[in-house]
Design an enzyme around this catalytic site. Structure first.
Site, mmCIF file in Angstrom:
data_model
loop_
_atom_site.group_PDB
_atom_site.id
_atom_site.type_symbol
_atom_site.label_atom_id
_atom_site.label_comp_id
_atom_site.label_asym_id
_atom_site.label_seq_id
_atom_site.Cartn_x
_atom_site.Cartn_y
_atom_site.Cartn_z
ATOM 1 N N TYR A 15 0.842 -1.203 0.000
ATOM 2 C CA TYR A 15 0.000 0.000 0.000
ATOM 3 C C TYR A 15 0.883 1.262 0.000
ATOM 4 O O TYR A 15 0.567 2.268 -0.634
ATOM 5 C CB TYR A 15 -0.914 -0.029 1.240
ATOM 6 C CG TYR A 15 -1.705 1.233 1.467
ATOM 7 C CD1 TYR A 15 -2.731 1.603 0.594
ATOM 8 C CD2 TYR A 15 -1.428 2.069 2.556
ATOM 9 C CE1 TYR A 15 -3.456 2.773 0.804
ATOM 10 C CE2 TYR A 15 -2.153 3.228 2.772
ATOM 11 C CZ TYR A 15 -3.160 3.577 1.892
ATOM 12 O OH TYR A 15 -3.873 4.738 2.100
ATOM 13 N N SER A 97 -3.593 12.488 8.758
ATOM 14 C CA SER A 97 -4.533 12.332 7.644
ATOM 15 C C SER A 97 -5.966 12.185 8.153
ATOM 16 O O SER A 97 -6.195 11.620 9.227
ATOM 17 C CB SER A 97 -4.150 11.081 6.851
ATOM 18 O OG SER A 97 -5.202 10.688 5.995
ATOM 19 N N GLN A 118 -4.804 17.106 8.044
ATOM 20 C CA GLN A 118 -5.111 17.096 6.608
ATOM 21 C C GLN A 118 -6.578 16.751 6.398
ATOM 22 O O GLN A 118 -7.092 15.776 6.948
ATOM 23 C CB GLN A 118 -4.223 16.064 5.898
ATOM 24 C CG GLN A 118 -4.546 15.883 4.419
ATOM 25 C CD GLN A 118 -5.488 14.708 4.163
ATOM 26 O OE1 GLN A 118 -5.453 13.722 4.887
ATOM 27 N NE2 GLN A 118 -6.326 14.818 3.140
ATOM 28 N N TYR A 120 -9.742 15.850 3.823
ATOM 29 C CA TYR A 120 -10.389 15.511 2.554
ATOM 30 C C TYR A 120 -11.784 16.111 2.621
ATOM 31 O O TYR A 120 -12.498 15.898 3.614
ATOM 32 C CB TYR A 120 -10.502 13.991 2.387
ATOM 33 C CG TYR A 120 -9.240 13.313 1.896
ATOM 34 C CD1 TYR A 120 -8.593 13.758 0.753
ATOM 35 C CD2 TYR A 120 -8.719 12.212 2.575
ATOM 36 C CE1 TYR A 120 -7.443 13.119 0.299
ATOM 37 C CE2 TYR A 120 -7.569 11.573 2.120
ATOM 38 C CZ TYR A 120 -6.942 12.036 0.983
ATOM 39 O OH TYR A 120 -5.814 11.412 0.531
ATOM 40 N N THR A 146 -6.420 18.676 0.943
ATOM 41 C CA THR A 146 -5.904 17.931 -0.214
ATOM 42 C C THR A 146 -6.871 18.071 -1.381
ATOM 43 O O THR A 146 -8.065 17.797 -1.252
ATOM 44 C CB THR A 146 -5.705 16.448 0.157
ATOM 45 O OG1 THR A 146 -4.724 16.386 1.194
ATOM 46 C CG2 THR A 146 -5.233 15.633 -1.030
ATOM 47 N N ARG A 155 -4.394 1.601 -7.927
ATOM 48 C CA ARG A 155 -3.085 0.994 -7.669
ATOM 49 C C ARG A 155 -3.249 -0.516 -7.791
ATOM 50 O O ARG A 155 -4.009 -1.129 -7.047
ATOM 51 C CB ARG A 155 -2.582 1.406 -6.281
ATOM 52 C CG ARG A 155 -2.252 2.898 -6.214
ATOM 53 C CD ARG A 155 -1.711 3.292 -4.860
ATOM 54 N NE ARG A 155 -2.679 3.109 -3.810
ATOM 55 C CZ ARG A 155 -3.524 4.054 -3.367
ATOM 56 N NH1 ARG A 155 -3.483 5.258 -3.882
ATOM 57 N NH2 ARG A 155 -4.361 3.794 -2.402
ATOM 58 N N LYS A 242 -2.900 21.365 -0.791
ATOM 59 C CA LYS A 242 -2.003 20.289 -1.236
ATOM 60 C C LYS A 242 -2.460 19.702 -2.563
ATOM 61 O O LYS A 242 -3.655 19.412 -2.732
ATOM 62 C CB LYS A 242 -1.984 19.196 -0.169
ATOM 63 C CG LYS A 242 -1.173 17.959 -0.496
ATOM 64 C CD LYS A 242 -1.061 17.087 0.741
ATOM 65 C CE LYS A 242 -0.118 15.926 0.531
ATOM 66 N NZ LYS A 242 -0.749 14.772 -0.097
ATOM 67 N N HIS A 266 0.668 13.591 -5.004
ATOM 68 C CA HIS A 266 0.221 12.521 -4.114
ATOM 69 C C HIS A 266 1.217 11.350 -4.138
ATOM 70 O O HIS A 266 0.830 10.185 -4.045
ATOM 71 C CB HIS A 266 -1.176 12.048 -4.518
ATOM 72 C CG HIS A 266 -2.095 11.766 -3.352
ATOM 73 N ND1 HIS A 266 -3.069 12.632 -2.931
ATOM 74 C CD2 HIS A 266 -2.191 10.697 -2.508
ATOM 75 C CE1 HIS A 266 -3.727 12.112 -1.907
ATOM 76 N NE2 HIS A 266 -3.210 10.936 -1.627
ATOM 77 N N ARG A 269 0.564 8.620 -6.733
ATOM 78 C CA ARG A 269 -0.520 7.666 -6.461
ATOM 79 C C ARG A 269 -1.825 8.057 -7.142
ATOM 80 O O ARG A 269 -2.801 7.335 -7.055
ATOM 81 C CB ARG A 269 -0.762 7.575 -4.948
ATOM 82 C CG ARG A 269 0.429 7.046 -4.198
ATOM 83 C CD ARG A 269 0.337 7.342 -2.712
ATOM 84 N NE ARG A 269 -0.586 6.519 -1.975
ATOM 85 C CZ ARG A 269 -0.344 5.290 -1.565
ATOM 86 N NH1 ARG A 269 0.808 4.714 -1.863
ATOM 87 N NH2 ARG A 269 -1.228 4.620 -0.867
#
Ligand SMILES: Cc1cc2nc3c(=O)[nH]c(=O)nc-3n(C[C@H](O)[C@H](O)[C@H](O)COP(=O)(O)O)c2cc1C
Length: 369
Positions: A15, A97, A118, A120, A146, A155, A242, A266, A269
């Site tokens: 990950y 996060s 951070q 979202y 972000t 991924r 960000k 990122h 990613r």
């Protein structure tokens, strides 16, 4: 990194060590940094050197912060608390996060200095509003929004390992866990296993499956620059944006009242095929460097890399994977070790380039092609 590979179950190690699709941008971040040649100077006084600086007006022992990383608490039991403590002891910012295992309140209860949070921006604005309030109550000293994850870059390794939505943890996952008995023992000894900022706050998100479904459903396709005024209004403190990779976006970001922007893809990613962050840094600094602080992350693996980013105009840098590998390998001491290695390399590099202070580093320290 090798020790982390041996200590952390494969799905969680992968990950971290993965980028989107072909991983070209993940690789480019590191490769483009490494290709920048430094200019060696001699015959200059090198006493009284200092790496101290500031990021969003806050003192830092060196211009390196810990980047926000989801589920760091799966690299090591209580991972976010341990990383925050290591950063605090070292004197650099730790960014928690939204997708952390340890909650904002939990990290705050185990630290003595403020950390950064951070955010979202999810569709449920009531949840986002509450998160901002919680970060304020926990005395977080910067909010980092972000911007580059409204849709999620795929991924391949995560899919293969069952780290998908919903998680598909089959026999292979059980075997991966069984092969890491120390990690399992440490995990059994902690009660922190879920997304701590969501439990009890996001409606209907209680176990791993429902949480992952909630998160997947919550990325907001309607989000746009206008929403930043809503956030700025709610968060009077330091604001960092960000995920800026373009000078035009940087100009818009600078007009939102943010204190800093982070040139970031990122860690490779998200948009596979995007340019490396270091290659975009100079044009973004030129566009807005006199209006906001410009920070950078992606591919920083050494003090030499920090030096390169500072020389190209970054006020501060962040590390993601380097501290996660340290954390996965030996916990808090591993994060401290990662920071120690970088600070020593940065100091030596600065000296051998003939400089004594972070503020003296500039393009003149790099070889012109
Ligand atoms: C495992 C992992 C999880 C991440 N989770 C988040 C996250 O939750 N929020 C976020 O803004 N960025 C996240 N990122 C991106 C990092 O903040 C940062 O941009 C990136 O790791 C920097 O690149 P580096 O790992 O090469 O240092 C994550 C990165 C990694 C490697």
């Amino acid at each position: 990194m090798e020790l982390a590979r041996r200590r952390v179950p494969r799905m969680f190690f992968d990950y971290v060590d993965s980028g989107a699709y072909t991983e070209a941008t993940y690789r480019a971040n590191e490769a483009d940094l490494a290709a920048i040649k430094l200019r060696q100077r001699v015959g200059r006084k090198l006493s009284d050197r200092s790496l101290h600086s500031t990021m969003v007006s806050q003192p830092v022992a060196m211009p390196v912060a810990l980047a926000p990383t989801g589920i760091a608490g799966m690299q090591h039991a209580d991972g976010e608390i341990l990383a925050a403590q290591a950063a605090e002891e070292f004197g650099v910012p730790f960014t928690l996060s939204t997708m952390s295992v340890c909650s904002i309140e939990d990290v705050a209860a185990h630290c003595t200095k403020p950390f950064w949070f951070q955010l979202y921006v999810m569709r449920d604005r009531g949840f986002v509003d509450a998160l901002i309030q919680r970060a304020m109550q926990a005395k977080c000293s910067a909010l980092m929004v972000t911007l580059d994850l409204q849709v999620v870059g795929q991924r391949h390794k995560d899919l293969r390992n069952g780290l998908s939505t919903p998680p598909r943890l089959g026999l292979s996952s059980v075997l991966q866990l069984a092969m890491r008995p120390l990690w399992c023992a440490q995990m059994l000894a902690t009660r922190r296993h879920r997304l701590g900022n969501l439990v009890g706050h996001a409606k209907g998100a209680d176990d791993l499956t429902s949480m992952s479904a909630w998160v997947a459903d919550q990325f907001d396709l309607e989000f746009n620059w206008e929403d930043l005024a809503w956030i700025r209004h709610r968060w009077p403190g330091k604001l960092i944006l960000k995920g800026i990779m373009d000078a035009d976006d940087a100009r818009i970001a600078a007009s939102t009242g943010a204190d800093a922007i982070i040139v970031s893809n990122h860690g490779g990613r998200q948009l596979d095929g995007a340019a490396s962050t270091i290659s975009k840094l100079p044009s973004i600094v030129e566009a807005v460097g006199d209006r906001v602080e410009v920070h950078m992350d992606g591919g920083i693996r050494s003090g030499q890399d920090v030096f390169r980013a500072i020389a190209l105009g970054a006020r501060g840098t962040y590390i993601g994977r380097p501290f996660l590998y340290g954390l996965g390998a030996i916990g808090k001491a591993g994060v401290g070790l990662a920071l120690d290695i970088i600070v020593n390399e940065l100091d030596t590099t600065m000296a051998l380039c003939g400089e004594r202070h972070i503020s003296e580093i500039g393009p003149h320290n790099l070889e012109t092609k």
